[in-house]
Structure formats: C-alpha cells, structure tokens
Design a protein around this motif. Structure first.
Motif, PDB file in Angstrom:
ATOM      1  N   GLN A 292     -60.612 -26.111  31.874  1.00  0.00           N
ATOM      2  CA  GLN A 292     -59.534 -27.067  31.648  1.00  0.00           C
ATOM      3  C   GLN A 292     -58.856 -26.689  30.338  1.00  0.00           C
ATOM      4  OE1 GLN A 292     -60.511 -31.234  31.127  1.00  0.00           O
ATOM      5  NE2 GLN A 292     -58.492 -31.869  31.867  1.00  0.00           N
ATOM      6  N   GLY A 293     -57.523 -26.663  30.348  1.00  0.00           N
ATOM      7  CA  GLY A 293     -56.808 -26.286  29.143  1.00  0.00           C
ATOM      8  C   GLY A 293     -55.320 -26.460  29.289  1.00  0.00           C
ATOM      9  N   ASN A 294     -54.626 -26.116  28.229  1.00  0.00           N
ATOM     10  CA  ASN A 294     -53.197 -26.384  28.101  1.00  0.00           C
ATOM     11  C   ASN A 294     -52.476 -25.088  27.755  1.00  0.00           C
ATOM     12  OD1 ASN A 294     -50.632 -27.215  26.977  1.00  0.00           O
ATOM     13  ND2 ASN A 294     -51.494 -29.279  26.821  1.00  0.00           N
ATOM     14  N   ALA A 295     -51.334 -24.860  28.388  1.00  0.00           N
ATOM     15  CA  ALA A 295     -50.553 -23.639  28.135  1.00  0.00           C
ATOM     16  C   ALA A 295     -50.109 -23.526  26.684  1.00  0.00           C
ATOM     17  CB  ALA A 295     -49.331 -23.612  29.051  1.00  0.00           C
ATOM     18  N   LEU A 296     -50.062 -24.647  25.965  1.00  0.00           N
ATOM     19  CA  LEU A 296     -49.607 -24.633  24.582  1.00  0.00           C
ATOM     20  C   LEU A 296     -50.710 -24.256  23.596  1.00  0.00           C
ATOM     21  CD1 LEU A 296     -47.469 -27.907  24.618  1.00  0.00           C
ATOM     22  CD2 LEU A 296     -46.720 -25.565  25.026  1.00  0.00           C
ATOM     23  N   LYS A 297     -51.957 -24.199  24.089  1.00  0.00           N
ATOM     24  CA  LYS A 297     -53.072 -23.893  23.191  1.00  0.00           C
ATOM     25  C   LYS A 297     -54.136 -23.130  23.969  1.00  0.00           C
ATOM     26  CE  LYS A 297     -56.235 -25.989  19.846  1.00  0.00           C
ATOM     27  NZ  LYS A 297     -56.794 -27.265  19.310  1.00  0.00           N
ATOM     28  N   LEU A 298     -54.063 -21.810  23.871  1.00  0.00           N
ATOM     29  CA  LEU A 298     -55.020 -20.939  24.556  1.00  0.00           C
ATOM     30  C   LEU A 298     -56.023 -20.368  23.562  1.00  0.00           C
ATOM     31  CD1 LEU A 298     -52.484 -19.053  26.872  1.00  0.00           C
ATOM     32  CD2 LEU A 298     -53.922 -21.020  27.471  1.00  0.00           C
ATOM     33  N   SER A 299     -56.446 -21.207  22.610  1.00  0.00           N
ATOM     34  CA  SER A 299     -57.253 -20.737  21.486  1.00  0.00           C
ATOM     35  C   SER A 299     -58.636 -20.238  21.895  1.00  0.00           C
ATOM     36  CB  SER A 299     -57.391 -21.846  20.438  1.00  0.00           C
ATOM     37  OG  SER A 299     -57.887 -23.038  21.020  1.00  0.00           O
ATOM     38  N   ARG A 300     -59.110 -20.568  23.079  1.00  0.00           N
ATOM     39  CA  ARG A 300     -60.415 -20.062  23.516  1.00  0.00           C
ATOM     40  C   ARG A 300     -60.368 -18.555  23.796  1.00  0.00           C
ATOM     41  NH1 ARG A 300     -63.469 -22.257  27.149  1.00  0.00           N
ATOM     42  NH2 ARG A 300     -62.492 -24.321  27.219  1.00  0.00           N
ATOM     43  N   PHE A 301     -59.136 -18.014  23.912  1.00  0.00           N
ATOM     44  CA  PHE A 301     -58.984 -16.594  24.229  1.00  0.00           C
ATOM     45  C   PHE A 301     -58.494 -15.821  23.006  1.00  0.00           C
ATOM     46  CE2 PHE A 301     -57.854 -18.963  28.160  1.00  0.00           C
ATOM     47  CZ  PHE A 301     -59.047 -18.709  28.845  1.00  0.00           C
ATOM     48  N   GLU A 302     -59.073 -14.655  22.800  1.00  0.00           N
ATOM     49  CA  GLU A 302     -58.671 -13.812  21.689  1.00  0.00           C
ATOM     50  C   GLU A 302     -57.366 -13.084  21.993  1.00  0.00           C
ATOM     51  OE1 GLU A 302     -61.818 -11.170  20.686  1.00  0.00           O
ATOM     52  OE2 GLU A 302     -63.220 -12.770  20.133  1.00  0.00           O
ATOM     53  N   GLN A 303     -56.734 -12.615  20.936  1.00  0.00           N
ATOM     54  CA  GLN A 303     -55.521 -11.802  21.079  1.00  0.00           C
ATOM     55  C   GLN A 303     -55.816 -10.570  21.939  1.00  0.00           C
ATOM     56  OE1 GLN A 303     -53.028 -11.178  17.523  1.00  0.00           O
ATOM     57  NE2 GLN A 303     -53.231  -8.971  17.889  1.00  0.00           N
ATOM     58  N   ASP A 304     -54.839 -10.184  22.754  1.00  0.00           N
ATOM     59  CA  ASP A 304     -54.920  -8.962  23.564  1.00  0.00           C
ATOM     60  C   ASP A 304     -56.091  -8.973  24.544  1.00  0.00           C
ATOM     61  OD1 ASP A 304     -52.752  -7.948  22.086  1.00  0.00           O
ATOM     62  OD2 ASP A 304     -54.087  -7.122  20.563  1.00  0.00           O
ATOM     63  N   SER A 305     -56.351 -10.101  25.177  1.00  0.00           N
ATOM     64  CA  SER A 305     -57.491 -10.214  26.089  1.00  0.00           C
ATOM     65  C   SER A 305     -57.164  -9.835  27.528  1.00  0.00           C
ATOM     66  CB  SER A 305     -58.034 -11.650  26.077  1.00  0.00           C
ATOM     67  OG  SER A 305     -58.582 -11.990  24.822  1.00  0.00           O
ATOM     68  N   PHE A 306     -55.875  -9.923  27.923  1.00  0.00           N
ATOM     69  CA  PHE A 306     -55.528  -9.783  29.334  1.00  0.00           C
ATOM     70  C   PHE A 306     -54.410  -8.766  29.543  1.00  0.00           C
ATOM     71  CE2 PHE A 306     -57.213 -14.007  28.598  1.00  0.00           C
ATOM     72  CZ  PHE A 306     -58.230 -14.074  29.552  1.00  0.00           C
ATOM     73  N   ASP A 307     -54.465  -8.117  30.701  1.00  0.00           N
ATOM     74  CA  ASP A 307     -53.425  -7.152  31.075  1.00  0.00           C
ATOM     75  C   ASP A 307     -52.230  -7.844  31.724  1.00  0.00           C
ATOM     76  OD1 ASP A 307     -54.884  -4.396  30.717  1.00  0.00           O
ATOM     77  OD2 ASP A 307     -56.320  -5.707  31.731  1.00  0.00           O
ATOM     78  N   VAL A 308     -52.510  -8.896  32.473  1.00  0.00           N
ATOM     79  CA  VAL A 308     -51.468  -9.646  33.182  1.00  0.00           C
ATOM     80  C   VAL A 308     -51.714 -11.130  32.971  1.00  0.00           C
ATOM     81  CG1 VAL A 308     -50.557 -10.271  35.461  1.00  0.00           C
ATOM     82  CG2 VAL A 308     -51.073  -7.879  34.946  1.00  0.00           C
ATOM     83  N   THR A 309     -50.675 -11.854  32.589  1.00  0.00           N
ATOM     84  CA  THR A 309     -50.769 -13.306  32.422  1.00  0.00           C
ATOM     85  C   THR A 309     -49.747 -13.984  33.322  1.00  0.00           C
ATOM     86  OG1 THR A 309     -51.577 -13.133  30.146  1.00  0.00           O
ATOM     87  CG2 THR A 309     -50.555 -15.208  30.775  1.00  0.00           C
ATOM     88  N   LEU A 310     -50.209 -14.986  34.061  1.00  0.00           N
ATOM     89  CA  LEU A 310     -49.359 -15.752  34.968  1.00  0.00           C
ATOM     90  C   LEU A 310     -49.074 -17.127  34.373  1.00  0.00           C
ATOM     91  CD1 LEU A 310     -51.269 -15.042  38.328  1.00  0.00           C
ATOM     92  CD2 LEU A 310     -49.506 -13.632  37.216  1.00  0.00           C
ATOM     93  N   LEU A 311     -47.806 -17.468  34.272  1.00  0.00           N
ATOM     94  CA  LEU A 311     -47.366 -18.828  33.905  1.00  0.00           C
ATOM     95  C   LEU A 311     -46.522 -19.331  35.079  1.00  0.00           C
ATOM     96  CD1 LEU A 311     -46.193 -18.492  30.181  1.00  0.00           C
ATOM     97  CD2 LEU A 311     -48.047 -19.931  30.973  1.00  0.00           C
ATOM     98  N   LEU A 312     -47.193 -19.679  36.171  1.00  0.00           N
ATOM     99  CA  LEU A 312     -46.471 -19.997  37.400  1.00  0.00           C
ATOM    100  C   LEU A 312     -46.344 -21.498  37.639  1.00  0.00           C
ATOM    101  CD1 LEU A 312     -47.969 -17.269  39.766  1.00  0.00           C
ATOM    102  CD2 LEU A 312     -45.968 -17.144  38.271  1.00  0.00           C
ATOM    103  N   GLY A 313     -46.535 -22.291  36.600  1.00  0.00           N
ATOM    104  CA  GLY A 313     -46.417 -23.737  36.742  1.00  0.00           C
ATOM    105  C   GLY A 313     -46.096 -24.478  35.458  1.00  0.00           C
ATOM    106  N   PRO A 314     -46.658 -24.055  34.318  1.00  0.00           N
ATOM    107  CA  PRO A 314     -46.474 -24.835  33.088  1.00  0.00           C
ATOM    108  C   PRO A 314     -45.034 -25.070  32.685  1.00  0.00           C
ATOM    109  CG  PRO A 314     -48.282 -23.301  32.812  1.00  0.00           C
ATOM    110  CD  PRO A 314     -47.658 -22.975  34.137  1.00  0.00           C
ATOM    111  N   MET A 315     -44.145 -24.089  32.890  1.00  0.00           N
ATOM    112  CA  MET A 315     -42.769 -24.258  32.421  1.00  0.00           C
ATOM    113  C   MET A 315     -41.997 -25.297  33.226  1.00  0.00           C
ATOM    114  SD  MET A 315     -42.932 -22.183  29.901  1.00  0.00           S
ATOM    115  CE  MET A 315     -41.458 -21.436  29.219  1.00  0.00           C
ATOM    116  N   TYR A 316     -42.524 -25.684  34.380  1.00  0.00           N
ATOM    117  CA  TYR A 316     -41.890 -26.754  35.162  1.00  0.00           C
ATOM    118  C   TYR A 316     -41.921 -28.072  34.397  1.00  0.00           C
ATOM    119  CZ  TYR A 316     -42.991 -23.730  39.251  1.00  0.00           C
ATOM    120  OH  TYR A 316     -43.125 -22.705  40.140  1.00  0.00           O
ATOM    121  N   HIS A 317     -42.923 -28.225  33.525  1.00  0.00           N
ATOM    122  CA  HIS A 317     -43.196 -29.531  32.930  1.00  0.00           C
ATOM    123  C   HIS A 317     -43.012 -29.572  31.410  1.00  0.00           C
ATOM    124  CE1 HIS A 317     -44.744 -30.408  36.874  1.00  0.00           C
ATOM    125  NE2 HIS A 317     -45.639 -29.449  36.769  1.00  0.00           N
ATOM    126  N   LEU A 318     -42.527 -28.486  30.819  1.00  0.00           N
ATOM    127  CA  LEU A 318     -42.286 -28.447  29.376  1.00  0.00           C
ATOM    128  C   LEU A 318     -40.810 -28.725  29.126  1.00  0.00           C
ATOM    129  CD1 LEU A 318     -44.490 -25.364  28.419  1.00  0.00           C
ATOM    130  CD2 LEU A 318     -45.091 -27.798  28.337  1.00  0.00           C
TER     131      LEU A 318
END
Length: 263
Positions: free
Chosen positions: A91-117
């Motif tokens: 469970q988490g929020n697109a505005l705070k991904l602090s559980r993940f370190e910098q440069d952790s992923f090759d591909v990131t999907l934001l396929l829903g959060p921007m609908y509600h910001l």
C-alpha cells in the motif's frame, strides 16, 4: 478515515472495466508498448504505481518479469494479493515512494495516479518520484484522462453542458475545472507537454491507448471476434497519429528518464 477516492474504488469494478471490449483495447495497446521497451529482457525490474487490482502487474509477472506494485486503495490491493501472483505488492502513494531507493527500476508505470492528482504541484511530485526510482535512461509510462472526451460525453451526450458552464465546472474555452471532490482530473496535450518540460523528462512517444473505443462501446460489444481483431489492427495502426491522440478518453505518455540525478 476513508477518502472519497477509496470509497469510489470500493464500489467501482475495475476488473470488469478492463475485461470489457473497450477495456481490452486500452490494455492490449498499453501492453504492446510496454513490451516494446521491455524487449523481452526478463532481468528488467518493473514498478507499477497505482496498480489497482493488478491487471498489468499480474500479467507481466506471469510472463516472468520482476514486478513490484504500489496501490493506495486497500480494497484494490486485497484483490491484487488474492490473485496469488509473484507480484511484490504494497500500500502506498504515488507522491511518496520512499520505500524504494533511487535507480531501482528499469520501467515504471503510472497508469492511474495522474487521473486523481488535481494540482500541478502534485503531478510534478508524482513524476519526480517516478523519475527518482527509475534508472537513468529507463522508461516511464504515464496515463492521463483527457478533457475533450469528458466534455463530449458528460457535457453534450449526457446533456450536462449548460449546467456545467453555469456551475463553473467548465472554463469559457471548455477546459474542465475539476476539484478534489470530483475525483478525476482532465488534461489537454499542452498541459501534459508543460509538465514534461518542468519535470525534465523526454518524450519517446505519445499514444492513444483506447482511441475511439470509449465512444463506441455498444458497437465494440456487438462485434464478432474476427471483426474486433480487425478493429484492433486498425486502432494500433493509427494510435500514434497526432491528430487523434487528444480525442480519446486517455493518453499514454512514454518518457525516457534522462533527468540528471543528485548523488
């Protein structure tokens, strides 16, 4: 206290939407482009922010990819976890991904959060967090709800246009003026372009993942499978056309993470 967004998604059947014919158009198109940039490299790590019930996360994990999912709504997260996939889900929020370190992923999907910001500050924060956790030169997929689709359907087709203007829900040039209580926020291409410039992200492609499908739901539902496959072939042949992208209900912005990062 449960937010209005959580109350909404506790009732909204996201699984049913994505399995509908118009939902399939969006899903199949988005997956085509996601696969393009994964290039069948199973060492690539994927972060799905705003994963919903796991339509994309689970499908990609079943293909053998290392997938991590973040979802705000507990109800959706429960459905995702109940699928017993290999997706690592939180469970988490697109505005705070602090559980993940910098440069952790090759591909990131934001396929829903921007609908509600609703504010530019929040939108830029979501893009900044996605950029931070994505490797340099990695790819970020960002989906938006589009202004004209809502004006045409809710405004004109459903005959709310005059009341929307009278209540200040629309500007004189027909930009939807949504508030947080309205849940959804609607964009035009020039606003998306402005966000990318401020966020320092470079566009690879901008596509219409659903094209005209949301406008023609009954027609799609009545098609036999062969005709539907012909429609998909047509749609995929035109979904990058600049003269069509802003007219659909969503856009999919595919971005290269070229932003310089602090050590």
């Amino acid at each position: 206290m449960m937010t209005e967004l959580e109350k909404y998604y506790n009732k909204f059947n996201e699984e049913k939407r994505l399995q509908s014919r118009h939902g399939q158009v969006e899903f199949l198109t988005s997956m085509k482009y996601i696969h393009t940039y994964l290039d069948n490299d199973k060492t690539k790590k994927i972060l799905d922010v705003g994963a919903g019930t796991g339509r994309y996360s689970v499908a990609l994990a079943e293909e053998g990819y290392d997938v991590t999912a973040v979802e705000l709504v507990k109800y959706n997260l429960g459905i995702l976890k109940a699928k017993k996939s290999n997706v690592k889900s939180y469970q988490g929020n697109a505005l705070k991904l602090s559980r993940f370190e910098q440069d952790s992923f090759d591909v990131t999907l934001l396929l829903g959060p921007m609908y509600h910001l609703h504010t530019e500050e929040e939108q830029l924060k979501a893009l900044s967090e996605a950029s931070r956790v994505t490797k340099r030169n990695g790819v970020i997929f960002v989906a938006y709800c589009m202004n004209e689709y809502s004006v045409l359907t809710y405004g004109f087709k459903e005959n709310h246009i005059k009341e929307s203007l009278a209540q200040g829900k629309l500007s004189e040039d027909f930009q939807i003026l949504s508030e947080e209580k309205d849940l959804y926020h609607y964009m035009r291409l020039e606003k998306i372009n402005g966000l990318n410039e401020k966020a320092g992200l470079m566009r690879i492609k901008l596509v219409s993942p659903d094209g005209p499908s949301d406008f023609m739901r009954p027609t799609l539902n009545a098609m036999d499978e062969e005709t539907f496959q012909l429609f998909m072939h047509y749609h995929l042949s035109v979904c990058e056309r600049a003269d069509l992208v802003g007219a659909g209900s969503h856009t999919l912005d595919i971005l290269r993470n070229t932003k310089q990062k602090e050590n």
